[in-house]
Each structure stands twice: as C-alpha cells, then as structure tokens.
Write a protein that holds these residues in place. Structure first.
Motif, PDB file in Angstrom:
ATOM      1  N   GLU A 251       0.821  -1.198   0.000  1.00 46.58           N
ATOM      2  CA  GLU A 251       0.000   0.000   0.000  1.00 46.58           C
ATOM      3  C   GLU A 251       0.861   1.256   0.000  1.00 46.58           C
ATOM      4  O   GLU A 251       1.999   1.254   0.493  1.00 46.58           O
TER       5      GLU A 251
ATOM      6  N   CYS B  29      -2.701   0.253  -3.989  1.00 51.04           N
ATOM      7  CA  CYS B  29      -2.261  -1.083  -3.585  1.00 51.04           C
ATOM      8  C   CYS B  29      -1.661  -1.758  -4.804  1.00 51.04           C
ATOM      9  O   CYS B  29      -2.362  -2.011  -5.793  1.00 51.04           O
TER      10      CYS B  29
ATOM     11  N   TRP C  61     -10.311  -3.502   0.969  1.00 49.12           N
ATOM     12  CA  TRP C  61      -9.620  -2.537   1.807  1.00 49.12           C
ATOM     13  C   TRP C  61     -10.216  -2.644   3.214  1.00 49.12           C
ATOM     14  O   TRP C  61     -11.435  -2.650   3.381  1.00 49.12           O
TER      15      TRP C  61
ATOM     16  N   ARG D 205     -10.463  -4.494  13.535  1.00 51.07           N
ATOM     17  CA  ARG D 205     -10.274  -4.255  12.114  1.00 51.07           C
ATOM     18  C   ARG D 205     -11.617  -4.400  11.401  1.00 51.07           C
ATOM     19  O   ARG D 205     -12.407  -5.299  11.739  1.00 51.07           O
TER      20      ARG D 205
ATOM     21  N   TYR E  85      -5.412  -1.162   5.201  1.00 49.23           N
ATOM     22  CA  TYR E  85      -4.767  -2.340   4.645  1.00 49.23           C
ATOM     23  C   TYR E  85      -5.456  -2.786   3.364  1.00 49.23           C
ATOM     24  O   TYR E  85      -6.689  -2.834   3.295  1.00 49.23           O
TER      25      TYR E  85
ATOM     26  N   ALA F  43      -6.034  -6.094   1.027  1.00 47.01           N
ATOM     27  CA  ALA F  43      -6.055  -7.501   1.392  1.00 47.01           C
ATOM     28  C   ALA F  43      -6.760  -8.345   0.342  1.00 47.01           C
ATOM     29  O   ALA F  43      -7.572  -7.843  -0.440  1.00 47.01           O
TER      30      ALA F  43
ATOM     31  N   TRP G  83      -2.466 -10.069   3.612  1.00 48.87           N
ATOM     32  CA  TRP G  83      -2.514  -8.655   4.006  1.00 48.87           C
ATOM     33  C   TRP G  83      -1.319  -7.890   3.446  1.00 48.87           C
ATOM     34  O   TRP G  83      -0.224  -8.442   3.325  1.00 48.87           O
TER      35      TRP G  83
ATOM     36  N   GLN H   3       1.100  -4.385   4.203  1.00 45.17           N
ATOM     37  CA  GLN H   3       1.729  -3.929   5.442  1.00 45.17           C
ATOM     38  C   GLN H   3       0.983  -2.763   6.075  1.00 45.17           C
ATOM     39  O   GLN H   3       1.210  -2.433   7.241  1.00 45.17           O
ATOM     40  N   GLY H   4       0.114  -2.122   5.317  1.00 44.44           N
ATOM     41  CA  GLY H   4      -0.686  -1.025   5.842  1.00 44.44           C
ATOM     42  C   GLY H   4      -0.097   0.344   5.556  1.00 44.44           C
ATOM     43  O   GLY H   4       1.115   0.508   5.370  1.00 44.44           O
TER      44      GLY H   4
END
Length: 125
Positions: free
Chosen positions: A6, A22, A36, A45, A95, A97, A115, A117-118
């Motif tokens: 991301e 992403c 997302w 989450r 994130y 995903a 996932w 890494q954010g």
C-alpha cells in the motif's frame, strides 16, 4: 505468494481527500477480488471497500458509502481507494487484502488470505 504493498496514506484535514494505492505482485491480478480494511487504535479491524474480479460490484461499509470509491487497473496491477470528505473517525491504518470470500462475508477480516503492510491515514484539524 501474492504480495500487496500500500501507499498514499498521510495526514489531511477534515473534508480533505486521499487516494490509497495497492500494488499487487501477482500478474494474474484479474483473478483476485480485493478488499480494503482499516483498524483504528483500540478498535477491531473492519472492512471498508471491496471490488470483485470484474469490478462489477464494488461494496462498501455503510460508514464510507458515498465518500469512498474503490477501483482497479489490472494492466497496472493496481487497486485504488479514493477517499473524499474525510472525517476524523476515518483515522486508521488502512490495509489492502485478499479476502477469503469474494462476495458476502468479504469483510470478515478473520478470513483474509493475504494482508499488505498497511498505510496510515490521519484526519485531523
């Protein structure tokens, strides 16, 4: 194994906009539905937006409908989250995903297969 990276997070004032990106490592990105998710401090989450393989039916959490737009460019192996009219409550780590379910249940973070890494989004005046 598919990798997700991301980018695009940052700090913005309420009412502002950000576009998250992403990058998907898999050249067959067209075979994957993508979601997302976000997680704020002290909160569970949650799924924010989902896009199917054919981009035909994006799905959104109620809290972001009308403000966020998910899109994808398979040729560039990219998925985007355009976020407009941002609010302080949108502050979170975001994130990218690969959901375990491509449809109903996509937003169950416990079933996510992969996932990123954010990237941090902070909305504050």
């Amino acid at each position: 194994q598919v990798q997700l990276v991301e980018s695009g997070g940052g700090s913005v004032q309420p009412g502002g906009s950000l576009r998250l990106s992403c990058e998907v490592s898999e050249y067959m990105i067209g075979s994957f539905c993508v979601g997302w998710f976000r997680q704020a401090p002290g909160k569970e989450r949650e799924g924010v937006a989902f896009i199917s393989t054919a981009s035909s039916r994006p799905l959104y959490a109620e809290s972001v409908k009308g403000r966020f737009t998910v899109s994808r460019d398979n040729a560039k192996k990219m998925v985007y989250l355009q976020m407009n009219s941002l609010k302080p409550e949108d502050t979170a780590m975001y994130y990218c995903a690969l959901p375990g379910l491509c449809g109903v249940g996509w937003d169950d973070w416990r079933s996510v297969l992969t996932w990123g890494q954010g990237t941090q989004v902070t909305v504050s005046s």
